[in-house]
Design a protein around this motif. Sequence first.
Motif, short mmCIF file in Angstrom:
data_model
loop_
_atom_site.label_atom_id
_atom_site.label_comp_id
_atom_site.label_asym_id
_atom_site.label_seq_id
_atom_site.Cartn_x
_atom_site.Cartn_y
_atom_site.Cartn_z
N SER A 120 0.65 -1.25 -0.08
CA SER A 120 0.05 -0.10 -0.15
C SER A 120 0.80 1.28 0.01
CB SER A 120 -0.95 -0.09 1.23
OG SER A 120 -0.06 0.19 2.28
N TYR A 121 0.07 2.33 -0.22
CA TYR A 121 0.96 3.73 0.00
C TYR A 121 1.94 3.66 1.35
CZ TYR A 121 0.68 8.82 0.86
OH TYR A 121 1.31 10.12 1.19
N TRP A 122 1.33 3.27 2.52
CA TRP A 122 2.01 3.25 3.59
C TRP A 122 3.30 2.32 3.75
CZ3 TRP A 122 -3.35 3.58 2.93
CH2 TRP A 122 -3.72 4.75 2.97
N GLU A 123 3.29 1.39 2.68
CA GLU A 123 4.29 0.49 2.90
C GLU A 123 5.42 0.58 1.78
OE1 GLU A 123 1.51 -3.37 4.02
OE2 GLU A 123 1.45 -2.68 1.83
N VAL A 136 0.39 14.75 -6.11
CA VAL A 136 -0.93 14.92 -5.98
C VAL A 136 -1.40 16.21 -5.58
CG1 VAL A 136 -1.48 12.53 -5.90
CG2 VAL A 136 -1.40 13.83 -3.79
N THR A 137 -0.36 17.00 -5.46
CA THR A 137 -0.58 18.41 -4.82
C THR A 137 0.31 19.65 -5.68
OG1 THR A 137 -1.02 19.57 -2.70
CG2 THR A 137 1.18 18.27 -2.92
N VAL A 138 0.03 20.78 -5.05
CA VAL A 138 0.86 22.09 -5.60
C VAL A 138 2.01 22.24 -4.19
CG1 VAL A 138 -1.21 22.96 -6.44
CG2 VAL A 138 -0.64 23.58 -4.22
N LEU A 170 -9.58 21.99 9.27
CA LEU A 170 -9.04 20.86 9.62
C LEU A 170 -8.54 19.90 8.31
CD1 LEU A 170 -8.41 18.31 11.65
CD2 LEU A 170 -10.78 17.55 11.58
N GLU A 171 -7.50 19.23 8.02
CA GLU A 171 -7.08 18.90 7.01
C GLU A 171 -6.86 17.00 7.39
OE1 GLU A 171 -5.15 18.40 2.97
OE2 GLU A 171 -5.69 20.22 3.80
N LEU A 172 -7.78 16.25 6.90
CA LEU A 172 -7.92 14.77 7.26
C LEU A 172 -6.89 14.10 6.14
CD1 LEU A 172 -11.77 15.03 7.93
CD2 LEU A 172 -9.66 14.60 9.68
N SER A 177 0.99 18.75 2.31
CA SER A 177 0.16 20.00 2.78
C SER A 177 0.58 20.93 1.71
CB SER A 177 0.49 20.23 4.26
OG SER A 177 0.09 19.23 5.18
N GLY A 178 0.59 20.45 0.35
CA GLY A 178 0.81 21.69 -0.51
C GLY A 178 -0.47 22.65 -0.68
N ALA A 179 -1.49 22.02 -0.52
CA ALA A 179 -2.98 22.86 -0.60
C ALA A 179 -3.06 23.51 0.69
CB ALA A 179 -3.91 21.97 -0.78
N LEU A 180 -2.93 23.09 1.60
CA LEU A 180 -3.10 23.93 3.01
C LEU A 180 -2.07 25.09 3.27
CD1 LEU A 180 -4.21 24.10 5.96
CD2 LEU A 180 -2.80 22.25 6.65
N VAL A 195 -3.60 16.53 9.89
CA VAL A 195 -3.42 15.25 10.44
C VAL A 195 -2.94 14.28 9.31
CG1 VAL A 195 -4.53 13.42 11.85
CG2 VAL A 195 -5.08 15.58 11.91
N ASP A 196 -2.23 13.38 9.53
CA ASP A 196 -1.43 12.51 8.63
C ASP A 196 -0.99 11.04 9.45
OD1 ASP A 196 -1.17 12.51 5.18
OD2 ASP A 196 -0.39 10.88 6.31
N LEU A 197 -1.13 10.09 8.79
CA LEU A 197 -0.65 8.89 9.46
C LEU A 197 0.97 8.74 9.42
CD1 LEU A 197 -3.05 6.22 8.11
CD2 LEU A 197 -2.82 6.65 10.37
N GLY A 223 -1.13 10.91 13.10
CA GLY A 223 -2.23 9.85 13.66
C GLY A 223 -3.36 9.44 12.59
N ASP A 224 -4.26 8.80 13.31
CA ASP A 224 -5.52 8.36 12.38
C ASP A 224 -6.35 9.42 12.45
OD1 ASP A 224 -7.57 5.33 12.35
OD2 ASP A 224 -7.72 7.22 11.24
N ALA A 225 -6.84 9.83 11.30
CA ALA A 225 -7.78 11.05 11.23
C ALA A 225 -9.29 10.72 11.94
CB ALA A 225 -8.06 11.29 9.70
N ALA A 226 -9.50 9.30 11.99
CA ALA A 226 -10.67 8.92 12.47
C ALA A 226 -10.74 8.86 14.02
CB ALA A 226 -11.10 7.51 12.25
#
Length: 331
Positions: A120-123, A136-138, A170-172, A177-180, A195-197, A223-226
């Motif tokens: 996955s993306y995290w692996e 995927v961002t600016v 809040l950015e989930l 964070s290009g956009a933020l 927030v990001d994992l 952390g987990d956004a949830a």
Amino acid sequence: MSDADPTPALTAIGGLGLAAEQAALIRGALASGFLARCRTSVTAAELTAQTGLPHVPALCTALVAAGVLTAAGDDAYRVSDDYAGLFTAGADSFALRALQGVAVRERLVESHFSAAGSGSYWEVTDADRAALAASVTVDPATDFGRGAMAATIEAIPEVRDLVHGDARYLELGCGLSGALLSLLQLYPKLTAVAVDLAADLVARARAQSEALGVSDRVRFEVGDAAEFTDDEPFDLAFWSQFFYPARWRERTLANAYARLRPGGWLAAPALIVDGDQLAAPDAALNALMVSAWDVPVRTAAGLVAELEAAGFVDATARTGPVNTTVVARRP
Ligand SMILES: C[S@@+](CC[C@H](N)C(=O)[O-])C[C@H]1O[C@@H](n2cnc3c(N)ncnc32)[C@H](O)[C@@H]1O
């Protein structure tokens, strides 16, 4: 064994192979600063002296053949008119990020033909994840990036009306964070929590927020956004939904709902607008990439339904100059 003429397929594959090598050529020329040295006319001898690179004449010939450089007199070269715009407002950074993302995606795509796949993306490696996140961002350090975000926001009245005021954002799933970071520069009264994992990406985003002088208005959390909580409600939440596998979505949406004040808005970019779009090569490859991460490929209408099922109302798809974003309100 087929007896069809192989020429058309081999010609098409030849073209694809050439495009892949030329993408690598331009990626190298951008990443190394070589191309930026050619914004004004420069000779191969001068480029060799400046860069110390062993194959400058051949690089220039290949870049001319690719239409990126143009010959400018005796053994001299400059960026062609077609590519000169790259150096306007930092568009070259956007182009380089896109090409570096492609290099990672090529390997991910190919890996899907082996049982092990790519994970996955995290692996993937930190470097590959950062390249994917950047693609995927600016780039918030460029006028091009900030301009793209300003145009995106102006196309979404629900968000536009909030960010011009002292909204809490809040950015989930903030990634780099290009956009933020662009929004914090564009809208000086905006404050945010991101927030990001992925701790590696959060560290990079935090460092860039300091470099851009907006770190006093943003808090980063790994952390987990949830699971994320805060004492104060938010006016606006941004959910990078096409990075959220199915098993995380309901809990994350429930938490987004809980974190927003009544009347607050949730915004989520749609990967595809409608199913027909999947016939397009880029949309089909995007769908392959995210579905390999167990992320459902939602159309804008599918995203509207998902947000309504989570209790949000007035869900609407807003199509802007860069993408389509679905917005919905917490009643
Ligand atoms: C790459 S960012 C999207 C681009 C970002 N909006 C920007 O402008 O740079 C999406 C992020 O969502 C994060 N993500 C996915 N699921 C998550 C979760 N459950 N909790 C926190 N972050 C998550 C991923 O780690 C990924 O980095």
